[in-house]
Design a protein around this motif. Structure first.
Motif, mmCIF file in Angstrom:
data_model
loop_
_atom_site.group_PDB
_atom_site.id
_atom_site.type_symbol
_atom_site.label_atom_id
_atom_site.label_comp_id
_atom_site.label_asym_id
_atom_site.label_seq_id
_atom_site.Cartn_x
_atom_site.Cartn_y
_atom_site.Cartn_z
ATOM 1 N N ARG A 147 1.701 0.914 -11.308
ATOM 2 C CA ARG A 147 0.516 0.105 -11.613
ATOM 3 C C ARG A 147 0.885 -1.196 -12.316
ATOM 4 O O ARG A 147 0.149 -2.192 -12.219
ATOM 5 N N GLU A 148 1.979 -1.184 -13.028
ATOM 6 C CA GLU A 148 2.449 -2.390 -13.712
ATOM 7 C C GLU A 148 2.812 -3.481 -12.707
ATOM 8 O O GLU A 148 2.730 -4.673 -13.013
ATOM 9 N N THR A 149 3.186 -3.088 -11.495
ATOM 10 C CA THR A 149 3.690 -4.030 -10.503
ATOM 11 C C THR A 149 2.714 -4.273 -9.358
ATOM 12 O O THR A 149 2.582 -5.401 -8.881
ATOM 13 N N PHE A 150 2.035 -3.221 -8.907
ATOM 14 C CA PHE A 150 1.186 -3.332 -7.719
ATOM 15 C C PHE A 150 -0.252 -2.941 -8.031
ATOM 16 O O PHE A 150 -0.511 -2.166 -8.949
ATOM 17 N N VAL A 151 -1.178 -3.468 -7.230
ATOM 18 C CA VAL A 151 -2.606 -3.211 -7.427
ATOM 19 C C VAL A 151 -3.055 -2.102 -6.487
ATOM 20 O O VAL A 151 -2.937 -2.227 -5.265
ATOM 21 N N ASN A 152 -3.573 -1.029 -7.059
ATOM 22 C CA ASN A 152 -4.034 0.108 -6.278
ATOM 23 C C ASN A 152 -5.169 -0.306 -5.347
ATOM 24 O O ASN A 152 -6.125 -0.974 -5.756
ATOM 25 N N GLY A 153 -5.052 0.094 -4.083
ATOM 26 C CA GLY A 153 -6.077 -0.216 -3.102
ATOM 27 C C GLY A 153 -5.949 -1.595 -2.489
ATOM 28 O O GLY A 153 -6.646 -1.901 -1.519
ATOM 29 N N ILE A 154 -5.060 -2.408 -3.032
ATOM 30 C CA ILE A 154 -4.838 -3.755 -2.509
ATOM 31 C C ILE A 154 -3.475 -3.855 -1.840
ATOM 32 O O ILE A 154 -3.339 -4.319 -0.707
ATOM 33 N N GLU A 155 -2.424 -3.386 -2.553
ATOM 34 C CA GLU A 155 -1.059 -3.441 -2.020
ATOM 35 C C GLU A 155 -0.465 -2.059 -1.775
ATOM 36 O O GLU A 155 0.530 -1.926 -1.061
ATOM 37 N N ILE A 156 -1.070 -1.065 -2.385
ATOM 38 C CA ILE A 156 -0.576 0.311 -2.281
ATOM 39 C C ILE A 156 -1.764 1.219 -2.555
ATOM 40 O O ILE A 156 -2.711 0.828 -3.253
ATOM 41 N N LEU A 157 -1.738 2.419 -1.991
ATOM 42 C CA LEU A 157 -2.789 3.396 -2.282
ATOM 43 C C LEU A 157 -2.175 4.513 -3.102
ATOM 44 O O LEU A 157 -1.209 5.150 -2.672
ATOM 45 N N LEU A 158 -2.714 4.735 -4.296
ATOM 46 C CA LEU A 158 -2.157 5.718 -5.216
ATOM 47 C C LEU A 158 -2.988 6.990 -5.217
ATOM 48 O O LEU A 158 -4.209 6.956 -5.063
ATOM 49 N N CYS A 159 -2.296 8.114 -5.421
ATOM 50 C CA CYS A 159 -2.978 9.404 -5.539
ATOM 51 C C CYS A 159 -2.400 10.133 -6.755
ATOM 52 O O CYS A 159 -1.407 9.699 -7.342
ATOM 53 N N LYS A 160 -3.026 11.234 -7.125
ATOM 54 C CA LYS A 160 -2.521 12.035 -8.229
ATOM 55 C C LYS A 160 -1.190 12.663 -7.826
ATOM 56 O O LYS A 160 -0.994 13.043 -6.671
ATOM 57 N N ARG A 161 -0.292 12.794 -8.789
ATOM 58 C CA ARG A 161 1.021 13.369 -8.518
ATOM 59 C C ARG A 161 0.953 14.897 -8.490
ATOM 60 O O ARG A 161 0.165 15.504 -9.198
ATOM 61 N N GLU A 162 1.811 15.462 -7.626
ATOM 62 C CA GLU A 162 1.872 16.911 -7.429
ATOM 63 C C GLU A 162 0.477 17.477 -7.169
ATOM 64 O O GLU A 162 0.110 18.536 -7.681
ATOM 65 N N ASP A 163 -0.282 16.761 -6.353
ATOM 66 C CA ASP A 163 -1.652 17.157 -6.023
ATOM 67 C C ASP A 163 -1.863 16.944 -4.528
ATOM 68 O O ASP A 163 -2.168 15.832 -4.083
ATOM 69 N N GLY A 164 -1.678 18.026 -3.751
ATOM 70 C CA GLY A 164 -1.786 17.910 -2.304
ATOM 71 C C GLY A 164 -3.157 17.462 -1.847
ATOM 72 O O GLY A 164 -3.291 16.711 -0.869
ATOM 73 N N ALA A 165 -4.213 17.891 -2.550
ATOM 74 C CA ALA A 165 -5.574 17.509 -2.167
ATOM 75 C C ALA A 165 -5.792 16.018 -2.343
ATOM 76 O O ALA A 165 -6.428 15.362 -1.511
ATOM 77 N N SER A 166 -5.260 15.466 -3.425
ATOM 78 C CA SER A 166 -5.401 14.036 -3.661
ATOM 79 C C SER A 166 -4.648 13.232 -2.610
ATOM 80 O O SER A 166 -5.140 12.205 -2.115
ATOM 81 N N LEU A 167 -3.455 13.704 -2.234
ATOM 82 C CA LEU A 167 -2.693 13.022 -1.186
ATOM 83 C C LEU A 167 -3.412 13.129 0.151
ATOM 84 O O LEU A 167 -3.501 12.141 0.904
ATOM 85 N N ALA A 168 -3.944 14.294 0.478
ATOM 86 C CA ALA A 168 -4.667 14.474 1.734
ATOM 87 C C ALA A 168 -5.874 13.542 1.798
ATOM 88 O O ALA A 168 -6.168 12.948 2.848
ATOM 89 N N GLU A 169 -6.567 13.400 0.681
ATOM 90 C CA GLU A 169 -7.719 12.499 0.630
ATOM 91 C C GLU A 169 -7.298 11.053 0.889
ATOM 92 O O GLU A 169 -7.974 10.308 1.613
ATOM 93 N N ALA A 170 -6.169 10.640 0.305
ATOM 94 C CA ALA A 170 -5.677 9.278 0.511
ATOM 95 C C ALA A 170 -5.284 9.053 1.970
ATOM 96 O O ALA A 170 -5.548 7.989 2.550
ATOM 97 N N ILE A 171 -4.649 10.057 2.577
ATOM 98 C CA ILE A 171 -4.262 9.941 3.984
ATOM 99 C C ILE A 171 -5.492 9.783 4.874
ATOM 100 O O ILE A 171 -5.531 8.921 5.762
ATOM 101 N N MET A 172 -6.515 10.582 4.622
ATOM 102 C CA MET A 172 -7.736 10.483 5.418
ATOM 103 C C MET A 172 -8.408 9.128 5.226
ATOM 104 O O MET A 172 -8.958 8.558 6.184
ATOM 105 N N LYS A 173 -8.353 8.615 4.034
ATOM 106 C CA LYS A 173 -8.948 7.303 3.769
ATOM 107 C C LYS A 173 -8.295 6.231 4.627
ATOM 108 O O LYS A 173 -8.984 5.384 5.223
ATOM 109 N N LEU A 174 -6.972 6.260 4.717
ATOM 110 C CA LEU A 174 -6.277 5.263 5.533
ATOM 111 C C LEU A 174 -6.437 5.563 7.021
ATOM 112 O O LEU A 174 -6.539 4.631 7.831
#
Length: 230
Positions: free
Chosen positions: A163-190
């Motif tokens: 987050r110090e370097t990149f803007v979430n949702g603008i240059e990168i999409l971030l999800c919760k760590r060690e959280d498969g549901a959060s990653l799955a949600e991000a994948i579906m969003k893209l």
């Protein structure tokens, strides 16, 4: 003079070893943009939506999180995963994939650079790191910069360093760590938002060209060296 890639690392060295922060200068790891360059054309196989991870199977990267996401998305027939690499947690990843009976994951051994570039270039989305180790949280992994250099949209685990370097949702999409549901949600969003994928890929590539290619990193080093020699 000490060089580190993120302010989070500098803070850790100060707290752990008492090294004054003013001894450090920051230079990002970036990527070799003579090798990692935008794919001229992304080839899709039918309607497949390809998610590509590459790297070492270690706790820093938490490949298990990717498998948990793949399990949640196993009924999304268009989505497939390529996991490229090897390491101490690969056997664990293979066993979990078999346990879930997943057919949407393909495991690929280490590739030479040319073949790896081809796989990244065919990805609709690249994956970064999802572990919660101190090292994983403090750094920005090479694969993040490399995906940006190749103009690929990217999902990675959230951290102060990223987050110090990149803007979430603008240059990168971030999800919760060690959280498969959060990653799955991000994948579906893209997967459901091709315009968002294109904007993120464009924005991150422009940032990369300006700040994280070899020339830009070299200029940072030169500045710090000149500071030392006066």
């Amino acid at each position: 003079r000490l060089i580190q890639d993120t302010a989070e690392y500098v803070t850790w060295f100060q707290k752990t070893y008492g090294i004054p922060c003013d001894r450090f200068r920051l230079v990002p790891t970036g990527a070799d943009d003579t090798i990692f360059m935008p794919a001229t054309q992304v080839t899709r196989e039918g309607d497949l939506f390809r998610i590509v991870y590459y790297g070492t199977f270690i706790p820093n990267h938490s490949v298990v999180t990717i498998i948990e996401a793949a399990n949640l998305l196993k009924h999304e027939n268009a989505i497939c995963f390529e996991l490229i690499g090897n390491g101490p947690e690969r056997e664990k990843a293979l066993k979990l994939t078999a346990q879930y009976g997943l057919t949407n994951i393909k495991f690929i051994e280490w590739l030479d650079k040319k073949d790896l570039i081809a796989h990244i270039g065919r990805a609709q989305v690249c994956l970064g790191a999802f572990g919660t180790t101190h090292q994983s949280l403090m750094t920005i992994q090479n694969k993040i910069y490399e995906a940006m250099a190749m103009r690929r949209p990217l999902i990675s685990g959230d951290s102060p360093a990223v987050r110090e370097t990149f803007v979430n949702g603008i240059e990168i999409l971030l999800c919760k760590r060690e959280d498969g549901a959060s990653l799955a949600e991000a994948i579906m969003k893209l997967q459901q938002n091709p315009d968002l994928r294109e904007r993120m890929a464009k924005n991150s590539y422009l940032r990369f060209k300006d700040e994280f290619g070899q020339a830009a990193i070299g200029q940072r080093y030169v500045k710090h060296l000149r500071e030392i020699v006066g």
